[in-house]
Design a protein around this motif. Structure first.
Motif, PDB file in Angstrom:
ATOM      1  N   UNK A 136      80.839  -1.567  43.483  1.00  0.00           N
ATOM      2  CA  UNK A 136      81.393  -2.898  43.229  1.00  0.00           C
ATOM      3  C   UNK A 136      82.386  -3.361  44.300  1.00  0.00           C
ATOM      4  N   UNK A 137      83.249  -2.480  44.861  1.00  0.00           N
ATOM      5  CA  UNK A 137      84.123  -2.961  45.941  1.00  0.00           C
ATOM      6  C   UNK A 137      83.346  -3.488  47.145  1.00  0.00           C
ATOM      7  N   UNK A 138      82.192  -2.865  47.423  1.00  0.00           N
ATOM      8  CA  UNK A 138      81.414  -3.270  48.601  1.00  0.00           C
ATOM      9  C   UNK A 138      80.745  -4.614  48.367  1.00  0.00           C
ATOM     10  N   UNK A 139      80.017  -4.761  47.232  1.00  0.00           N
ATOM     11  CA  UNK A 139      79.297  -6.032  47.051  1.00  0.00           C
ATOM     12  C   UNK A 139      80.244  -7.174  46.719  1.00  0.00           C
ATOM     13  N   UNK A 158      89.203  -7.893  41.877  1.00  0.00           N
ATOM     14  CA  UNK A 158      87.847  -8.032  41.346  1.00  0.00           C
ATOM     15  C   UNK A 158      87.202  -6.705  40.979  1.00  0.00           C
ATOM     16  N   UNK A 159      87.307  -5.709  41.861  1.00  0.00           N
ATOM     17  CA  UNK A 159      86.677  -4.419  41.591  1.00  0.00           C
ATOM     18  C   UNK A 159      87.264  -3.739  40.353  1.00  0.00           C
ATOM     19  N   UNK A 160      88.601  -3.644  40.228  1.00  0.00           N
ATOM     20  CA  UNK A 160      89.145  -3.041  38.994  1.00  0.00           C
ATOM     21  C   UNK A 160      88.780  -3.826  37.736  1.00  0.00           C
ATOM     22  N   UNK A 161      88.715  -5.159  37.843  1.00  0.00           N
ATOM     23  CA  UNK A 161      88.355  -5.956  36.670  1.00  0.00           C
ATOM     24  C   UNK A 161      86.915  -5.673  36.253  1.00  0.00           C
ATOM     25  N   UNK A 162      86.010  -5.624  37.219  1.00  0.00           N
ATOM     26  CA  UNK A 162      84.611  -5.356  36.903  1.00  0.00           C
ATOM     27  C   UNK A 162      84.451  -3.970  36.296  1.00  0.00           C
ATOM     28  N   UNK A 163      85.067  -2.973  36.926  1.00  0.00           N
ATOM     29  CA  UNK A 163      84.975  -1.610  36.406  1.00  0.00           C
ATOM     30  C   UNK A 163      85.646  -1.515  35.037  1.00  0.00           C
ATOM     31  N   UNK A 208      81.858 -10.556  32.873  1.00  0.00           N
ATOM     32  CA  UNK A 208      82.765 -11.416  32.111  1.00  0.00           C
ATOM     33  C   UNK A 208      84.220 -11.201  32.478  1.00  0.00           C
ATOM     34  N   UNK A 209      84.588  -9.970  32.791  1.00  0.00           N
ATOM     35  CA  UNK A 209      85.966  -9.679  33.171  1.00  0.00           C
ATOM     36  C   UNK A 209      86.296 -10.219  34.566  1.00  0.00           C
ATOM     37  N   UNK A 210      85.278 -10.464  35.383  1.00  0.00           N
ATOM     38  CA  UNK A 210      85.520 -10.978  36.744  1.00  0.00           C
ATOM     39  C   UNK A 210      85.601 -12.502  36.764  1.00  0.00           C
ATOM     40  N   UNK A 211      85.049 -13.165  35.750  1.00  0.00           N
ATOM     41  CA  UNK A 211      84.988 -14.624  35.746  1.00  0.00           C
ATOM     42  C   UNK A 211      86.346 -15.312  35.915  1.00  0.00           C
ATOM     43  N   UNK A 212      87.459 -14.778  35.346  1.00  0.00           N
ATOM     44  CA  UNK A 212      88.754 -15.433  35.600  1.00  0.00           C
ATOM     45  C   UNK A 212      89.101 -15.548  37.074  1.00  0.00           C
ATOM     46  N   UNK A 213      88.588 -14.629  37.893  1.00  0.00           N
ATOM     47  CA  UNK A 213      88.826 -14.738  39.339  1.00  0.00           C
ATOM     48  C   UNK A 213      88.191 -16.002  39.905  1.00  0.00           C
ATOM     49  N   UNK A 214      87.068 -16.413  39.318  1.00  0.00           N
ATOM     50  CA  UNK A 214      86.421 -17.645  39.765  1.00  0.00           C
ATOM     51  C   UNK A 214      87.337 -18.841  39.534  1.00  0.00           C
TER      52      UNK A 214
END
Length: 255
Positions: free
Chosen positions: A81-84, A111-116, A164-170
């Motif tokens: 996830x950190x790479x993509x 983003x990576x910690x949120x996704x994980x 869903x956890x990454x969407x707030x970054x958007x």
């Protein structure tokens, strides 16, 4: 860049992200067995707790191998996830000003910690979903699930919550791009909560109120955290613009 150059850049980023997922997935071969044991544990508990037959079956010759490949794919997406996420930002960054690019690093680190973290949250909620759904079986009927269908359900559930956890970054990105203000985000909090409740209801395909609440609470918290970051950014920009107006106003009066 021209449209053709944008497409070439997009292809480059997708290729790098895909290779990272493949490499991480190959490395994930060594953890396939414990992951599958944890994912299949809720089904095995049905036989003990509900006193009826329950098992995960393989209905085709190659389904066991396909199951391993899908688990490797899941591991690859989470581990890389950190790479993509970086490749996603690297595609967006050229459109930002130099002083805005440094914020992309912050987005990546968050983003990576949120996704994980979202995937981990889904991992802990997943057994409740399986227990609830299989609990609707009639009488003494057996629960015989094919490995492919069961794993497909698990992967979609875990990745959906992670995204869903990454969407707030958007939302934060749109705020930094001056498309969305903190005030408009706060005014729409009711719609946001409704959207989060709908998302968690779709991600947990059952009337499992507890699982929905457990997933909705951190998502709502992340939404208001995004609002706080946006408010801080709006205040910072307002101060900078006021200072520029004062500076140019004084310069004009001196002339």
């Amino acid at each position: 860049m021209t449209l053709g150059q944008h497409l070439v850049e997009l292809r480059k980023r997708i290729t790098i992200a895909g290779l990272a997922i493949i490499v991480a997935g190959i490395a994930g071969w060594w953890v396939v067995d414990p992951i599958w044991a944890a994912l299949s544990a809720p089904v095995l508990q049905i036989a003990q707790e509900q006193d009826r037959e329950a098992a995960i079956t393989y209905v085709t010759v190659g389904e066991a191998f396909d199951t391993r490949l899908i688990i490797m794919f899941l591991v690859g997406i989470v581990a890389s996830s950190p790479v993509w996420l970086y490749q996603l930002w690297a595609f967006i960054v050229p459109a930002l000003h130099k002083n805005e690019k440094r914020y992309a690093v912050g987005f990546l680190l968050a983003g990576a910690p949120l996704f994980i973290g979202g995937c981990v949250a889904a991992w802990f909620v997943f057994p409740n979903i399986v227990t609830l759904l299989t609990g609707f079986a009639f009488g003494e009927s057996a629960t015989l699930l094919t490995a492919r269908v069961y794993l497909d359900f698990a992967v979609k559930f875990i990745l959906a919550i992670g995204v869903g956890f990454v969407l707030p970054l958007l939302l934060v990105l749109l705020n930094f791009a001056r498309v969305l203000s903190a005030q408009s985000m706060l005014k729409s909090w009711r719609w946001a909560i409704l959207a989060i409740a709908t998302f968690t209801a779709l991600a947990t395909p059952a009337a499992d109120v507890l699982s929905m609440v457990l997933l909705a609470i951190p998502l709502i918290g992340l939404y208001f955290a995004a609002c706080a970051v946006a408010a801080f950014n709006d205040k910072r920009i307002a101060k900078r613009e006021a200072a520029m107006i004062d500076e140019y106003g004084l310069a004009a009066s001196d002339d």
